[in-house]
Design a protein around this motif. Sequence first.
Motif, PDB file in Angstrom:
ATOM      1  N   ILE A   1       5.789   2.791 -22.514  1.00 29.14           N
ATOM      2  CA  ILE A   1       6.594   1.927 -21.653  1.00 29.14           C
ATOM      3  C   ILE A   1       7.988   2.538 -21.513  1.00 29.14           C
ATOM      4  O   ILE A   1       8.655   2.818 -22.504  1.00 29.14           O
ATOM      5  N   VAL A   2       8.442   2.722 -20.267  1.00 31.68           N
ATOM      6  CA  VAL A   2       9.792   3.233 -20.024  1.00 31.68           C
ATOM      7  C   VAL A   2      10.671   2.207 -19.305  1.00 31.68           C
ATOM      8  O   VAL A   2      11.870   2.422 -19.150  1.00 31.68           O
ATOM      9  N   GLY A   3      10.090   1.094 -18.880  1.00 34.59           N
ATOM     10  CA  GLY A   3      10.859   0.022 -18.256  1.00 34.59           C
ATOM     11  C   GLY A   3      10.014  -1.226 -18.138  1.00 34.59           C
ATOM     12  O   GLY A   3       8.797  -1.137 -17.939  1.00 34.59           O
ATOM     13  N   ALA A   4      10.649  -2.403 -18.274  1.00 35.49           N
ATOM     14  CA  ALA A   4       9.958  -3.688 -18.146  1.00 35.49           C
ATOM     15  C   ALA A   4      10.856  -4.608 -17.331  1.00 35.49           C
ATOM     16  O   ALA A   4      12.051  -4.739 -17.629  1.00 35.49           O
ATOM     17  N   TYR A   5      10.296  -5.251 -16.291  1.00 33.88           N
ATOM     18  CA  TYR A   5      11.109  -5.992 -15.325  1.00 33.88           C
ATOM     19  C   TYR A   5      10.491  -7.342 -14.975  1.00 33.88           C
ATOM     20  O   TYR A   5       9.271  -7.497 -14.971  1.00 33.88           O
ATOM     21  N   ASP A   6      11.375  -8.283 -14.649  1.00 32.85           N
ATOM     22  CA  ASP A   6      10.971  -9.600 -14.153  1.00 32.85           C
ATOM     23  C   ASP A   6      11.197  -9.621 -12.648  1.00 32.85           C
ATOM     24  O   ASP A   6      12.336  -9.456 -12.182  1.00 32.85           O
ATOM     25  N   THR A   7      10.119  -9.797 -11.888  1.00 28.05           N
ATOM     26  CA  THR A   7      10.190  -9.855 -10.433  1.00 28.05           C
ATOM     27  C   THR A   7       8.845 -10.348  -9.913  1.00 28.05           C
ATOM     28  O   THR A   7       7.936 -10.617 -10.705  1.00 28.05           O
ATOM     29  N   TYR A   8       8.703 -10.459  -8.610  1.00 29.66           N
ATOM     30  CA  TYR A   8       7.402 -10.718  -8.001  1.00 29.66           C
ATOM     31  C   TYR A   8       6.797  -9.372  -7.625  1.00 29.66           C
ATOM     32  O   TYR A   8       7.484  -8.482  -7.123  1.00 29.66           O
ATOM     33  N   THR A   9       5.514  -9.240  -7.881  1.00 25.33           N
ATOM     34  CA  THR A   9       4.810  -7.979  -7.660  1.00 25.33           C
ATOM     35  C   THR A   9       3.638  -8.241  -6.721  1.00 25.33           C
ATOM     36  O   THR A   9       2.913  -9.217  -6.895  1.00 25.33           O
ATOM     37  N   TYR A  10       3.462  -7.348  -5.746  1.00 27.58           N
ATOM     38  CA  TYR A  10       2.506  -7.578  -4.661  1.00 27.58           C
ATOM     39  C   TYR A  10       1.498  -6.446  -4.523  1.00 27.58           C
ATOM     40  O   TYR A  10       1.831  -5.272  -4.676  1.00 27.58           O
ATOM     41  N   SER A  11       0.278  -6.831  -4.177  1.00 21.38           N
ATOM     42  CA  SER A  11      -0.741  -5.903  -3.695  1.00 21.38           C
ATOM     43  C   SER A  11      -0.696  -6.010  -2.179  1.00 21.38           C
ATOM     44  O   SER A  11      -0.634  -7.111  -1.639  1.00 21.38           O
ATOM     45  N   VAL A  12      -0.697  -4.860  -1.484  1.00 20.80           N
ATOM     46  CA  VAL A  12      -0.527  -4.874  -0.029  1.00 20.80           C
ATOM     47  C   VAL A  12      -1.574  -4.026   0.681  1.00 20.80           C
ATOM     48  O   VAL A  12      -2.134  -3.086   0.113  1.00 20.80           O
ATOM     49  N   ASP A  13      -1.810  -4.391   1.942  1.00 23.03           N
ATOM     50  CA  ASP A  13      -2.667  -3.627   2.851  1.00 23.03           C
ATOM     51  C   ASP A  13      -1.770  -3.072   3.952  1.00 23.03           C
ATOM     52  O   ASP A  13      -0.907  -3.797   4.467  1.00 23.03           O
ATOM     53  N   TYR A  14      -1.978  -1.793   4.322  1.00 24.53           N
ATOM     54  CA  TYR A  14      -1.170  -1.200   5.386  1.00 24.53           C
ATOM     55  C   TYR A  14      -1.861   0.038   5.954  1.00 24.53           C
ATOM     56  O   TYR A  14      -2.788   0.580   5.357  1.00 24.53           O
ATOM     57  N   THR A  15      -1.375   0.480   7.108  1.00 25.06           N
ATOM     58  CA  THR A  15      -1.824   1.737   7.699  1.00 25.06           C
ATOM     59  C   THR A  15      -0.668   2.719   7.600  1.00 25.06           C
ATOM     60  O   THR A  15       0.450   2.392   8.025  1.00 25.06           O
ATOM     61  N   PRO A  16      -0.876   3.910   7.037  1.00 25.13           N
ATOM     62  CA  PRO A  16       0.211   4.881   6.875  1.00 25.13           C
ATOM     63  C   PRO A  16       0.883   5.234   8.201  1.00 25.13           C
ATOM     64  O   PRO A  16       0.244   5.192   9.263  1.00 25.13           O
ATOM     65  N   THR A  17       2.161   5.597   8.137  1.00 25.88           N
ATOM     66  CA  THR A  17       2.928   5.905   9.344  1.00 25.88           C
ATOM     67  C   THR A  17       2.312   7.029  10.150  1.00 25.88           C
ATOM     68  O   THR A  17       2.391   7.024  11.369  1.00 25.88           O
ATOM     69  N   GLY A  18       1.714   7.998   9.525  1.00 22.18           N
ATOM     70  CA  GLY A  18       1.101   9.123  10.244  1.00 22.18           C
ATOM     71  C   GLY A  18      -0.285   8.808  10.760  1.00 22.18           C
ATOM     72  O   GLY A  18      -0.974   9.679  11.291  1.00 22.18           O
ATOM     73  N   GLY A  19      -0.724   7.561  10.612  1.00 20.70           N
ATOM     74  CA  GLY A  19      -2.073   7.185  11.019  1.00 20.70           C
ATOM     75  C   GLY A  19      -3.049   7.428   9.891  1.00 20.70           C
ATOM     76  O   GLY A  19      -2.670   7.560   8.734  1.00 20.70           O
ATOM     77  N   GLY A  20      -4.297   7.498  10.215  1.00 24.65           N
ATOM     78  CA  GLY A  20      -5.330   7.691   9.208  1.00 24.65           C
ATOM     79  C   GLY A  20      -5.948   6.370   8.787  1.00 24.65           C
ATOM     80  O   GLY A  20      -5.720   5.333   9.392  1.00 24.65           O
ATOM     81  N   GLU A  21      -6.713   6.446   7.733  1.00 22.04           N
ATOM     82  CA  GLU A  21      -7.439   5.279   7.242  1.00 22.04           C
ATOM     83  C   GLU A  21      -6.484   4.223   6.706  1.00 22.04           C
ATOM     84  O   GLU A  21      -5.520   4.554   6.018  1.00 22.04           O
ATOM     85  N   PRO A  22      -6.736   2.962   6.989  1.00 21.37           N
ATOM     86  CA  PRO A  22      -5.911   1.893   6.405  1.00 21.37           C
ATOM     87  C   PRO A  22      -6.027   1.913   4.876  1.00 21.37           C
ATOM     88  O   PRO A  22      -7.066   2.259   4.328  1.00 21.37           O
ATOM     89  N   VAL A  23      -4.947   1.545   4.219  1.00 25.42           N
ATOM     90  CA  VAL A  23      -4.899   1.446   2.763  1.00 25.42           C
ATOM     91  C   VAL A  23      -5.049  -0.027   2.411  1.00 25.42           C
ATOM     92  O   VAL A  23      -4.310  -0.868   2.931  1.00 25.42           O
ATOM     93  N   THR A  24      -6.012  -0.343   1.574  1.00 28.99           N
ATOM     94  CA  THR A  24      -6.220  -1.728   1.182  1.00 28.99           C
ATOM     95  C   THR A  24      -5.958  -1.901  -0.309  1.00 28.99           C
ATOM     96  O   THR A  24      -6.255  -1.022  -1.114  1.00 28.99           O
ATOM     97  N   ASP A  25      -5.364  -3.034  -0.650  1.00 28.86           N
ATOM     98  CA  ASP A  25      -5.157  -3.422  -2.037  1.00 28.86           C
ATOM     99  C   ASP A  25      -4.315  -2.406  -2.803  1.00 28.86           C
ATOM    100  O   ASP A  25      -4.615  -2.070  -3.938  1.00 28.86           O
TER     101      ASP A  25
END
Length: 194
Positions: free
Chosen positions: A95-119
């Motif tokens: 462990i090099v850092g521990a933080y309190d925040t909200y953490t998200y899993s996201v779906d997106y399509t990369p800026t250069g195109g290509g296959e969508p990234v899920t989860d």
Amino acid sequence: MNRRMTTLVAAGILGGSLALAGCATGAEDDTAPSATQTEDAHGGHGSHEDMEHPADGGPVPAGMTEATDPEYPVGTEVTLTADHMHGMDGATATIVGAYDTYTYSVDYTPTGGGEPVTDHKWVVQEELENPGDERLPDGAEVTLLADHMEGMEGVTATIASSTDETVYVVDYEADGMEMTNHKWVVESEMQPAS
């Protein structure tokens, strides 16, 4: 003729197996990440094809709040149970850092195109453009400021799931490659080192 038929049947079976292996996904709940997310040969978060993750994750975003009493304090050795990256599950990490925040899993399509990234696991509240202070709901559209992967920064993404677990930055080795300042691993994705 018989040899050709055997080759075709073997190729069909292999192709079907590969297709089924590529369809593996995990169901998510509010806090517990899946242990069956997809991986690729390059070690991606979610379904990243032909995308590289840098060996050094760099510094955390400005404004992060350090956890005051994390389950795993800085310097603690843990065993990772996450499989975001190839070779991660079962790796010993520090462990090099521990933080309190909200953490998200996201779906997106990369800026250069290509296959969508899920989860894609994970991005934190501080890596979103103008997120406010409240936890964002599943399905919300956000602009990513994170640059964990090529083509990620600046894209519009959809929140797939979220958690308020303590989130960690870790150093670990997988398949002979040293990963430093890897962002992010949530508390339920690790256990005490044995």
